[in-house]
Design an enzyme around this catalytic site. Structure first.
Site, PDB file in Angstrom:
ATOM      1  N   GLU A 245      52.834 -81.334-124.564  1.00 33.55           N
ATOM      2  CA  GLU A 245      52.162 -80.032-124.504  1.00 33.55           C
ATOM      3  C   GLU A 245      53.151 -78.890-124.666  1.00 33.55           C
ATOM      4  O   GLU A 245      52.947 -77.955-125.441  1.00 33.55           O
ATOM      5  CB  GLU A 245      51.425 -79.891-123.168  1.00 33.55           C
ATOM      6  CG  GLU A 245      50.645 -78.596-123.032  1.00 33.55           C
ATOM      7  CD  GLU A 245      49.583 -78.476-124.110  1.00 33.55           C
ATOM      8  OE1 GLU A 245      49.789 -77.668-125.044  1.00 33.55           O
ATOM      9  OE2 GLU A 245      48.581 -79.181-124.041  1.00 33.55           O
ATOM     10  N   ASP A 249      53.271 -76.309-127.916  1.00 34.60           N
ATOM     11  CA  ASP A 249      53.025 -74.880-127.744  1.00 34.60           C
ATOM     12  C   ASP A 249      54.164 -74.033-128.301  1.00 34.60           C
ATOM     13  O   ASP A 249      53.944 -73.052-129.023  1.00 34.60           O
ATOM     14  CB  ASP A 249      52.828 -74.553-126.260  1.00 34.60           C
ATOM     15  CG  ASP A 249      51.566 -75.162-125.668  1.00 34.60           C
ATOM     16  OD1 ASP A 249      50.692 -75.573-126.449  1.00 34.60           O
ATOM     17  OD2 ASP A 249      51.460 -75.220-124.428  1.00 34.60           O
ATOM     18  N   SER A 453      44.662 -77.364-127.567  1.00 34.46           N
ATOM     19  CA  SER A 453      45.972 -76.889-127.110  1.00 34.46           C
ATOM     20  C   SER A 453      46.762 -76.229-128.229  1.00 34.46           C
ATOM     21  O   SER A 453      47.482 -75.259-127.996  1.00 34.46           O
ATOM     22  CB  SER A 453      46.802 -78.061-126.594  1.00 34.46           C
ATOM     23  OG  SER A 453      46.498 -78.372-125.270  1.00 34.46           O
ATOM     24  N   ASP A 496      33.693 -68.682-141.733  1.00 31.09           N
ATOM     25  CA  ASP A 496      32.699 -69.321-140.881  1.00 31.09           C
ATOM     26  C   ASP A 496      32.721 -70.836-141.042  1.00 31.09           C
ATOM     27  O   ASP A 496      32.899 -71.368-142.139  1.00 31.09           O
ATOM     28  CB  ASP A 496      31.309 -68.786-141.257  1.00 31.09           C
ATOM     29  CG  ASP A 496      30.287 -68.984-140.166  1.00 31.09           C
ATOM     30  OD1 ASP A 496      30.673 -69.349-139.041  1.00 31.09           O
ATOM     31  OD2 ASP A 496      29.089 -68.762-140.441  1.00 31.09           O
ATOM     32  N   ILE A 497      32.557 -71.549-139.922  1.00 30.56           N
ATOM     33  CA  ILE A 497      32.452 -73.008-139.921  1.00 30.56           C
ATOM     34  C   ILE A 497      30.999 -73.346-139.583  1.00 30.56           C
ATOM     35  O   ILE A 497      30.514 -72.982-138.509  1.00 30.56           O
ATOM     36  CB  ILE A 497      33.398 -73.652-138.885  1.00 30.56           C
ATOM     37  CG1 ILE A 497      34.836 -73.162-139.105  1.00 30.56           C
ATOM     38  CG2 ILE A 497      33.308 -75.166-138.945  1.00 30.56           C
ATOM     39  CD1 ILE A 497      35.419 -73.491-140.467  1.00 30.56           C
ATOM     40  N   GLY A 508      26.558 -73.446-137.033  1.00 36.41           N
ATOM     41  CA  GLY A 508      25.643 -72.805-137.968  1.00 36.41           C
ATOM     42  C   GLY A 508      26.209 -71.467-138.387  1.00 36.41           C
ATOM     43  O   GLY A 508      27.325 -71.103-137.990  1.00 36.41           O
ATOM     44  N   GLY A 510      27.377 -67.751-138.576  1.00 35.91           N
ATOM     45  CA  GLY A 510      27.732 -66.819-137.519  1.00 35.91           C
ATOM     46  C   GLY A 510      28.340 -67.528-136.323  1.00 35.91           C
ATOM     47  O   GLY A 510      28.823 -68.664-136.407  1.00 35.91           O
ATOM     48  N   ASP A 512      28.822 -69.707-133.090  1.00 39.23           N
ATOM     49  CA  ASP A 512      28.165 -70.884-132.510  1.00 39.23           C
ATOM     50  C   ASP A 512      29.047 -71.438-131.411  1.00 39.23           C
ATOM     51  O   ASP A 512      30.215 -71.063-131.269  1.00 39.23           O
ATOM     52  CB  ASP A 512      27.865 -71.950-133.576  1.00 39.23           C
ATOM     53  CG  ASP A 512      29.096 -72.413-134.332  1.00 39.23           C
ATOM     54  OD1 ASP A 512      29.992 -72.993-133.686  1.00 39.23           O
ATOM     55  OD2 ASP A 512      29.187 -72.175-135.560  1.00 39.23           O
TER      56      ASP A 512
END
Length: 537
Positions: A245, A249, A453, A496-497, A508, A510, A512
């Site tokens: 981690e 980072d 992460s 957008d995904i 969807g 916009g 989500d």
């Protein structure tokens, strides 16, 4: 009757109730003279209004308006010291008092029984102090002390990363390649900015960082370790542990903002350690542009007092101009809670953290062309982005029009409503699937790691570069990022995904509850931020 046997005038401390730790296995009573430290959080002089988050304050302005009063600090000292509780440290601006004493004294003064136990609080067996039920405080401090943290020092959070199995990796990216794919603004590298990173274990080896950045062909950032509550930079030899981690980072933030200073705050993995580290980072000099948090736990696994104290620390950060990014979780919409309901991860569920969800990315690393990007969900046990609706925090005004699920819309697989009108998680996203993950170096080994992460430091680096370019801190970024968009609209500066799910929720057009507003187009985001409030497209 001795003074130690005299009954104390105590009152209950609201929100301090704590259940047994998961899988608790009692070891017996704690030694009466065992040293115990705890953190007390004090009330503010005045509540922080929303408009105070729109224009950052100086540290002195913030302390005089919203810190603790000297009178309250003096009363805490004069009340506790005669009872055998020692003052370790006190800071009015941070509203934080660190105290210590023998276990028998601390248990008596705070109205609890402290035992030793082993539990699975961090998914592995660990021995710690343990308590159940609520706490009390001396009546003289009623309304002044709002939280007592750290008496029970069970692990509070887990690192939200996953090491990819080599045979499962379909493709992987360096942070520099992702900076190109996500169009981080050219001519910026985070110079003049500080990125704070919160770690609850593990450590980094400078030689590994030097090798990693040299292999990328860049000069890495200056990295400094700061210990909080006895935490230290303690690298081990297990890249699958906390070192993974820490290195992930630093390497993601450092590669994407090599001109920034990276300050890593190491604290114990307890509620007190986690809160104290964020407070220390928020009030540091110089004020960081961003704080990156890649640790978390289901918001249900926190006491109310700890959640509130942590959220207040994030308010401090925002009021001082700091943007806090937080991983949204790696276990889909149930956040590893086995009750058949949807849950969100905290601190990502705080409205004062920029919650970072995850995607699966197929792109040409050489050209930056994206072939597809979908919600990260590798099925049972394989990891999936966290996301959903908070059952603790109400819906913030900047999410009012984006279509956060409420009532019958916010249901889990069993049909139960989760957090009607609550804060929607996440806000933003980036690649997190370990099968399309990040190439990093940990404990002398080159690995591919994923998890939300990685998305938190990616966004922290982008924020540092935007702040470098504009000369203005972002602070609480969501009002500007969401702007005035309505349900189904795409915010400027985002791609957008719209494909995939995380279990209970589906992507969807916009915003989500899988990938939030989407993944960044850093150049467009900078242009929109430089021009003022972010419009919809």
């Amino acid at each position: 009757m001795t003074d130690a046997e005299q009954p104390l005038d105590l009152v209950p401390l609201a929100g301090s109730e704590r259940p047994d730790a998961p899988g608790v296995r009692p070891h017996g009573a704690l030694a009466p003279d065992a040293p115990v430290e705890a953190t007390l959080i004090l009330r503010r002089r005045a509540a922080v209004p929303d408009d105070a988050l729109a224009s950052p304050l100086s540290r002195d302005e913030f302390a005089s308006a919203y810190g603790a009063s000297q009178e309250d600090l003096d009363l805490v000292t004069s009340t506790l010291e005669p009872l055998g509780v020692s003052l370790v440290d006190a800071n009015a601006a941070e509203r934080r008092v660190r105290v210590s004493g023998p276990a028998r004294v601390m248990a008596r003064v705070f109205g609890t029984d402290l035992t030793e136990a082993e539990s699975d609080a961090s998914d592995v067996g660990v021995t710690h102090r343990h308590r159940t039920g609520g706490l009390s405080i001396p009546a003289a401090l009623d309304g002044i002390v709002t939280a007592v943290l750290g008496l029970d020092d069970r692990p509070q959070a887990r690192a939200l990363f996953r090491v990819a199995l080599p045979r499962a990796v379909s493709t992987s990216y360096t942070p520099l390649e992702l900076g190109a794919i996500y169009k981080f603004p050219e001519g910026t590298d985070g110079s003049g900015q500080t990125i704070a990173i919160i770690e609850l274990g593990g450590g980094y080896v400078q030689a590994d960082l030097d090798t990693y950045f040299a292999d990328l062909g860049i000069t890495g950032p200056t990295v400094t370790a700061v210990g909080v509550d006895g935490g230290t930079n303690s690298p081990g030899s297990d890249p699958n542990g906390a070192d993974g981690e820490v290195m992930l980072d630093i390497e993601v933030a450092g590669a994407l903002a090599p001109g920034a200073d990276i300050v890593v705050y190491f604290a114990p993995n307890t509620d007190a350690g986690f809160v104290d580290a964020v407070i220390a980072a928020a009030h540091a000099t110089p004020t960081p542009a961003a704080i990156s948090i890649s640790w978390g736990q289901s918001e249900d696994a926190w006491t109310q007092q700890a959640r509130t104290a942590f959220d207040d620390a994030l308010v401090d950060a925002a009021a001082l101009g700091v943007t806090t990014t937080a991983a949204a979780g790696d276990d889909g919409s149930d956040d590893r809670v086995a009750d058949g309901r949807a849950h969100v991860d905290f601190p990502a569920s705080s409205p004062h953290a920029l919650a970072c969800g995850g995607t699966r990315l197929a792109a040409d690393a050489a050209t930056g062309v994206v072939h597809s990007e979908t919600v990260w969900n590798n099925g049972n046990g394989g990891g999936a982005t966290g996301g959903g609706v908070s059952a603790t925090f109400p819906q913030p005004s900047w999410q009012a029009k984006v279509g956060v699920p409420t009532g019958a819309e916010g249901v889990d697989a069993g049909g139960a409503a989760n957090g009607p009108s609550g804060r929607g998680v996440p806000d933003v996203a980036g690649v997190a699937d370990p099968q399309t993950g990040y190439r990093v170096r940990v404990d002398g080994r080159d690995l591919v790691i994923g998890g939300t992460s990685a998305v938190s430091p990616l966004w922290a680096a982008l924020i540092a570069r935007i702040v470098q370019s504009t000369g203005r801190p972002l602070g609480l970024a969501q009002p500007a990022l969401y702007g005035s968009i309505a349900q189904g609209q795409v915010a400027a500066g985002f791609r957008d995904i719209t494909t995939g799910d995380n279990g209970a929720f589906t992507a969807g057009p916009g915003w989500d509850a899988c990938t939030g507003l989407g993944v960044p187009d850093g150049t467009a985001l900078l242009a929109a931020h430089a021009a003022g409030p972010v419009p919809s497209e």
